[in-house]
Design an enzyme around this catalytic site. Structure first.
Site, PDB file in Angstrom:
ATOM      1  N   HIS A   1      35.188  41.750  33.874  1.00 18.47           N
ATOM      2  CA  HIS A   1      35.618  40.472  33.295  1.00 18.47           C
ATOM      3  C   HIS A   1      37.092  40.266  33.587  1.00 18.47           C
ATOM      4  CE1 HIS A   1      35.844  43.662  30.281  1.00 18.47           C
ATOM      5  NE2 HIS A   1      36.940  43.076  29.821  1.00 18.47           N
TER       6      HIS A   1
ATOM      7  N   HIS B   1      40.423  38.377  32.289  1.00 18.60           N
ATOM      8  CA  HIS B   1      41.044  37.703  31.149  1.00 18.60           C
ATOM      9  C   HIS B   1      41.968  36.600  31.665  1.00 18.60           C
ATOM     10  CE1 HIS B   1      40.101  40.880  28.083  1.00 18.60           C
ATOM     11  NE2 HIS B   1      40.159  41.683  29.128  1.00 18.60           N
TER      12      HIS B   1
END
Ligand code: 5GP
Ligand code: ZN
Length: 140
Positions: free
Chosen positions: A98, A100
């Protein structure tokens, strides 16, 4: 399915989704470091950035680029810090890649990525560069 992000991608658990594409989903972080803190994830479950298939990597980075301005503008922010905790040793708590995106404003009290690391003596750049070039199979 144990992975929280896989479950969000599958719609099994709720999230404040801001982008849904064939290969990528982006949603608000449940514990935002700032208002507008978004995490961008590939639909395919892989733990590390370097495990992504090229097409998934392209789709992920395109989505990050696509979201950077709207995230900043929607929150009236001055910039965004964009980062990846890549591996458990780096503080990655969810082993599903992921990215950010965190809106930043002047005086928000957060530092740059440089502030993560302590200062200290480092190996000569030439030696380190040679090691990386060798591991990467040489310059193209
Ligand atoms: P990491 O530390 O692995 O880079 O970041 C994982 C992020 O996922 C954390 O910022 C954490 O707040 C966020 N997170 C953990 N569980 C959930 C969840 O169930 N929903 C959402 N939206 N974010 C989550
Ligand atoms: Zn997953």
């Amino acid at each position: 399915m144990a992975c929280i992000f896989c479950r969000i991608v599958a719609g099994e658990i709720p999230a404040e989704v801001v982008l849904r594409e064939p290969d990528v989903v982006a949603f608000l972080d449940i514990q935002p470091l700032a208002d507008g803190h978004v995490v961008v994830v590939p639909r395919a479950h892989v733990a590390l950035l370097e495990e992504l298939e090229p097409a998934a990597a392209e789709a992920l980075f395109r989505a990050v680029v696509r979201l950077a301005r709207p995230v900043r503008e929607a929150l009236g922010a001055a910039g965004t810090t964009i980062g990846v905790n890549n591996g458990e040793a780096t503080g990655q708590t969810i082993p599903h890649v992921h990215v950010h995106i965190v809106p930043r404003r002047e005086g928000d009290g957060a530092g740059s990525v440089h502030t993560i690391f302590p200062r200290g003596a480092r190996r000569p750049l030439g030696e380190v560069g040679e090691a990386i070039r060798r591991a990467a199979g040489g310059l193209t």
